[in-house]
Scaffold this motif. Structure first.
Motif, PDB file in Angstrom:
ATOM      1  N   SER B 184      -5.668  15.391  12.908  1.00 17.35           N
ATOM      2  CA  SER B 184      -6.930  14.650  13.258  1.00 17.35           C
ATOM      3  C   SER B 184      -7.485  15.521  14.480  1.00 17.35           C
ATOM      4  O   SER B 184      -6.802  15.798  15.432  1.00 17.35           O
ATOM      5  N   GLY B 186      -8.176  14.033  17.515  1.00 16.39           N
ATOM      6  CA  GLY B 186      -7.408  13.732  18.692  1.00 16.39           C
ATOM      7  C   GLY B 186      -6.200  14.524  18.676  1.00 16.39           C
ATOM      8  O   GLY B 186      -5.775  15.130  19.973  1.00 16.39           O
ATOM      9  N   SER B 211     -14.524  14.793  24.937  1.00 16.20           N
ATOM     10  CA  SER B 211     -16.296  14.330  24.618  1.00 16.20           C
ATOM     11  C   SER B 211     -16.254  14.207  22.978  1.00 16.20           C
ATOM     12  O   SER B 211     -17.352  13.501  22.585  1.00 16.20           O
ATOM     13  N   LEU B 213     -14.094  12.969  20.856  1.00 16.82           N
ATOM     14  CA  LEU B 213     -12.962  12.236  20.347  1.00 16.82           C
ATOM     15  C   LEU B 213     -13.527  10.586  20.415  1.00 16.82           C
ATOM     16  O   LEU B 213     -14.072  10.232  21.176  1.00 16.82           O
ATOM     17  N   ASP B 214     -12.729  10.033  19.736  1.00 20.26           N
ATOM     18  CA  ASP B 214     -12.990   8.721  19.332  1.00 20.26           C
ATOM     19  C   ASP B 214     -12.166   7.956  20.611  1.00 20.26           C
ATOM     20  O   ASP B 214     -11.090   8.430  21.275  1.00 20.26           O
ATOM     21  N   PRO B 215     -12.567   6.735  20.917  1.00 25.38           N
ATOM     22  CA  PRO B 215     -12.215   6.115  22.047  1.00 25.38           C
ATOM     23  C   PRO B 215     -10.489   5.837  22.014  1.00 25.38           C
ATOM     24  O   PRO B 215      -9.998   6.186  23.214  1.00 25.38           O
ATOM     25  N   VAL B 216      -9.767   5.764  20.939  1.00 25.26           N
ATOM     26  CA  VAL B 216      -8.509   5.607  20.979  1.00 25.26           C
ATOM     27  C   VAL B 216      -7.801   7.068  21.661  1.00 25.26           C
ATOM     28  O   VAL B 216      -6.939   7.193  22.279  1.00 25.26           O
ATOM     29  N   ALA B 217      -8.415   8.124  20.857  1.00 28.31           N
ATOM     30  CA  ALA B 217      -7.896   9.544  21.164  1.00 28.31           C
ATOM     31  C   ALA B 217      -8.152   9.799  22.556  1.00 28.31           C
ATOM     32  O   ALA B 217      -7.502  10.617  23.085  1.00 28.31           O
ATOM     33  N   THR B 218      -9.418   9.208  23.019  1.00 27.24           N
ATOM     34  CA  THR B 218      -9.641   9.631  24.150  1.00 27.24           C
ATOM     35  C   THR B 218      -8.924   9.165  25.495  1.00 27.24           C
ATOM     36  O   THR B 218      -8.571   9.683  26.286  1.00 27.24           O
ATOM     37  N   ASN B 240     -18.538  11.667  31.509  1.00 30.78           N
ATOM     38  CA  ASN B 240     -18.254  10.078  31.331  1.00 30.78           C
ATOM     39  C   ASN B 240     -17.638   9.677  32.936  1.00 30.78           C
ATOM     40  O   ASN B 240     -16.572   9.950  33.334  1.00 30.78           O
TER      41      ASN B 240
END
Lengths: 306, 287
Positions: B184, B186, B211, B213-218, B240
């Protein structure tokens, strides 16, 4: 409101509709020309071959090592012609694959844009030279050079043909390979550079593997071109169908044989004439197989990038 | 000596003309405290040009050892350009030109006798878009070891260690030979981090690594960055601001036009910046 309706329904634009339909058929019939031609060629080849194989056994044709369809004693083993084509193909590949790949790497990874702007069109000109000119170049330049090194070499020899066909297909390898290499995303190059790879390492173990499907497909297309190449080899290698490992001997390829019969005075209903179709069909199947392998390699090994 | 041309409209960045001698303050120093005691990287009057456009104006700042330094600012402010000039990735752009000093352990990396390949072996990089090679997970991580001649001994153990440090080993342990592209987004980015740390560089540069990636991966990447700073000097570009506030020790604020406006401890920047423009930026009034 009702006006707006009529302009978007089919009733309101029937003239354009008919025009669109007509244009579609024009384009379709243009596409049909090539399809029908291909079918026609296949039919003619098969029909002529059937007549040939009514007189000659397929086993003799495919396994015989002596090819003499117009001069007695008759013999119909196609292997000497296949051998001739094979020598030219392998010999030219030995030249075109390394030189073409190196050229592609240079153009894609090393050359400054200014240099690339000169070299790429030059290569394309090389690809546009009529093949008969290459044949003449082989006779008048390459063969004398070979004779200078190996004085016993005859006027017609396999080496000269292989070299000139090799030169001829370099642009095919380099141009198609370069396209494949340039389409490797810069992110991959940056990843390798960021890890402390040198330009050579980036080229050889990132760019080439990532573009391998396109590179290999270019090899196969170039080989298929070498198999089908006619005029240059007819001029350069002579008309001696024989199985020989000596590249300085004269040989004959399938295509050169077809030229020989095509312009000779054999009668239309003779076996010699019919052999033209059998050899043509063999050649057609060989190049078709190569092109299909090329397509398969391309789809099988294509890397998906995000 | 490099001087900034006129046309600098940034109030808080004075015209560059002063001496760039060592640790003393220079005229183009930003607000805040641009000097640190344990600097690994020192930028002194660094200008970067793309053709005729000047992308960075006299950047003057230090990057401390084994800390996370965040570079923040709006798009086009030059933060990525600055990051890429640290390991000379800008060399790969034909029209890029660098003036001024960028010192790594006191040595200007733009000196003629510096080999950018050797430099990049000490300063690893993670990019904005995950960019694993189309190779197996194992070969991805081992790539840096191979090109750097560190593939003697137990490569497999080094690969596993790097994956472990990148918090990826548990997820990929059974599939080290499958393609890195099958992971995936992340996971791919953590693979790229493992690849960057496997050859054991001193500094890791990260160009907006989360930037895409989704919030969990972030949040996994963010945890990872904080852990990495125990052993590595980390420089991270992000747009961010919450991310910068969460994970960094020092923050450099670049504002449009390629000027470093303020550099200080992250707390100071986010709680009480000296520059009004920085305050406007971090409170979301522009950018």
């Amino acid at each position: 409101m009702s006006q707006a309706d009529t302009t978007i329904t089919t009733g309101g634009s029937s003239i354009d509709d008919r025009k669109n339909g007509f244009i579609k058929y024009v384009f379709f019939s243009c596409a049909l020309v090539t399809v029908l031609t291909t079918l026609g060629i296949i039919l003619v080849l098969i029909q002529g071959s059937i007549e040939f194989f009514q007189h000659v056994s397929i086993v003799e044709y495919l396994t015989g090592t002596n090819w003499s369809p117009v001069i007695q004693p008759y013999s119909y083993g196609v292997l000497p012609l296949v051998w001739g084509t094979l020598i030219i193909t392998v010999g030219s590949a030995l030249i075109a694959i390394p030189v073409g790949t190196a050229t592609a790497i240079y153009l894609s990874e090393y050359a400054e844009p200014r240099v690339r702007k000169v070299i790429k069109p030059t290569l394309e000109i090389l690809a546009g030279i009529p093949t008969i000119v290459y044949g003449f170049f082989a006779l008048s330049f390459i063969t004398p050079v070979i004779q200078f090194v190996f004085p016993q070499t005859g006027t017609f020899n396999a080496a000269s043909g292989a070299i000139v066909v090799g030169i001829m297909i370099i642009p095919m390898v380099s141009s198609l390979s370069e396209d494949a290499m340039s389409s490797v995303p810069d992110e991959l190059r940056n990843a390798a550079y960021g890890l402390g790879a040198t330009k050579f390492e980036v080229s050889t173990n990132v760019v080439v593997p990532a573009s391998l499907s396109g590179v290999v497909a270019s090899y196969i297309l170039a080989l298929s071109r070498a198999i089908g190449e006619t005029m240059a080899v007819t001029l350069a290698v002579g008309m001696t169908p024989q199985i020989t490992a000596n590249p300085l001997d004269s040989i004959q390829t399938m295509t050169a044989y077809m030229v020989q019969i095509g312009i000779s005075d054999v009668s239309v209903d003779s076996i010699g004439y019919q052999s033209l179709f059998a050899v043509g069909l063999t050649l057609f199947i060989l190049t078709l197989a190569m092109n299909m392998i090329s397509l398969w390699v391309k789809s099988r090994y294509r890397e998906e990038y995000q | 000596m490099t001087t900034n041309g006129g046309g600098s409209r940034t109030v808080s960045t004075p015209e560059s003309s002063g001496s760039r001698s060592d640790a003393t303050m220079t005229d183009n120093a930003p607000l805040g405290s641009p000097r640190v005691d344990d600097a690994v990287i020192e930028s002194r009057g660094l200008d970067v040009f793309y053709g005729d456009d000047q992308a960075l104006h006299g950047i003057d700042m230090d990057i401390p050892e084994r800390k996370v330094t965040a570079l923040i600012g709006p798009s086009g402010c030059g933060k990525s350009t600055f990051l890429r000039s640290i390991n000379r990735m800008n060399d790969l752009i034909d029209i890029a030109r660098v003036e001024g000093d960028l010192r790594f352990h006191g040595k200007n990396v733009y000196d003629d006798d510096v080999d950018p390949v050797a430099l990049r072996r000490k300063i690893g990089m993670v990019f904005q878009k995950p960019n694993p090679f189309p190779k197996s997970i194992r070969d991805n991580v081992a790539y840096g070891l191979r090109v750097q001649g560190k593939d003697d001994g137990d490569v497999d153990a080094k690969v596993r260690t790097a994956l472990e440090r990148a918090a990826l080993l548990d997820e990929v342990e059974d599939q080290l030979d499958s393609s890195g592209l099958d992971l995936s987004g992340g996971q791919q980015q953590r693979l790229c981090i493992a690849r960057a740390i496997a050859p054991d560089p001193e500094v890791i540069l990260m160009d907006e690594p989360a930037s895409a990636l989704d919030p969990v991966a972030t949040s996994k990447i963010e945890d990872l960055v904080e852990e990495l700073s125990e052993e590595y000097t980390v420089v991270i570009v992000t747009h961010n601001m919450q991310q910068a506030a969460r994970i960094s020790d020092k923050t450099a604020v670049f504002l449009t036009g390629g000027h470093l406006v303020e550099f200080d401890d992250t707390n100071k920047i986010f709680e009480n910046p000296e520059s009004d423009r920085v305050e406007d930026y971090i409170t979301g009034k522009f950018g």
